[in-house]
Design an enzyme around this catalytic site. Sequence first.
Site, PDB file in Angstrom:
ATOM      1  CB  ALA A  13      -0.911  -0.010   1.224  1.00  0.00           C
ATOM      2  CB  CYS A  14      -0.145   4.721  -0.659  1.00  0.00           C
ATOM      3  SG  CYS A  14       0.478   6.377  -0.714  1.00  0.00           S
ATOM      4  N   PRO A  15       2.830   4.378   1.006  1.00  0.00           N
ATOM      5  CG  PRO A  15       4.678   5.485   1.962  1.00  0.00           C
ATOM      6  CD  PRO A  15       3.504   4.596   2.308  1.00  0.00           C
TER       7      PRO A  15
END
Lengths: 75, 159
Positions: A13-15
């Site tokens: 998932a981000c980042p």
Amino acid sequence: MEITKTLDAKGLACPMPIVRTKKAIEDINSGEVLEVHATDVGAKSDLTAWTKSSGHDLIESKEDNGVYKFYIRKG
Amino acid sequence: MSEQKKTNIILFSGDYDKAMAAYIIANGAAAYDHKVTIFHTFWGLNVLRKNEKLRPSKTFMEKMFGKMMPKGAENLPLSKMQFAGMGPKMIKNVMRKHNAMPLDDLVTMAKEQEITLLACTMTMDLLGLKQEELLDDIEYGGVAAYIGEGEDGAINLFI
């Protein structure tokens, strides 16, 4: 197209996809191609923006069964 | 590439979710090769606290403050839906499911990416926080340190 290195960023998932991509591209030489696999839907905008700003070239991106594949030529 | 750009984030909040946003942006900016600094002030300092029993010499007031404030990233409350401690448990459960990084890992990654973590010394004094209570390898400064970086920052945020 000759791929020098492949990065598996699936499930991240981000980042993380962008952080890992940055690290991976440091391992290859200018002109070589990095392949990135990601499942995060946001990765498409993220990687497009990132390659542009970092002076690399996104030569191709495609979706394959929910996996986004990016091919980045190092600038 | 031209001159290295700068991203500066003032982390004023001591809420888990807001600190997460700050650290995600910081790590993203580092991936853009920005020189990144996070200025921790007021409640944001609690992100940097070690989760250890330390006994630095303190006044009565400072001891009280120390007891009332969360010790470290994973003990911060949420800005919304705290539900007496249930909120953070629930959100961390959901985060695990979605592979989102917990805040303490984001802090570790920030250090790996050579992000400067800076603690505001004036507010440390107000809240009675001592250097030995905060993470090692961080920097200390005041408003001038922020302005020095911020005046030519590409991105400046207050969270």
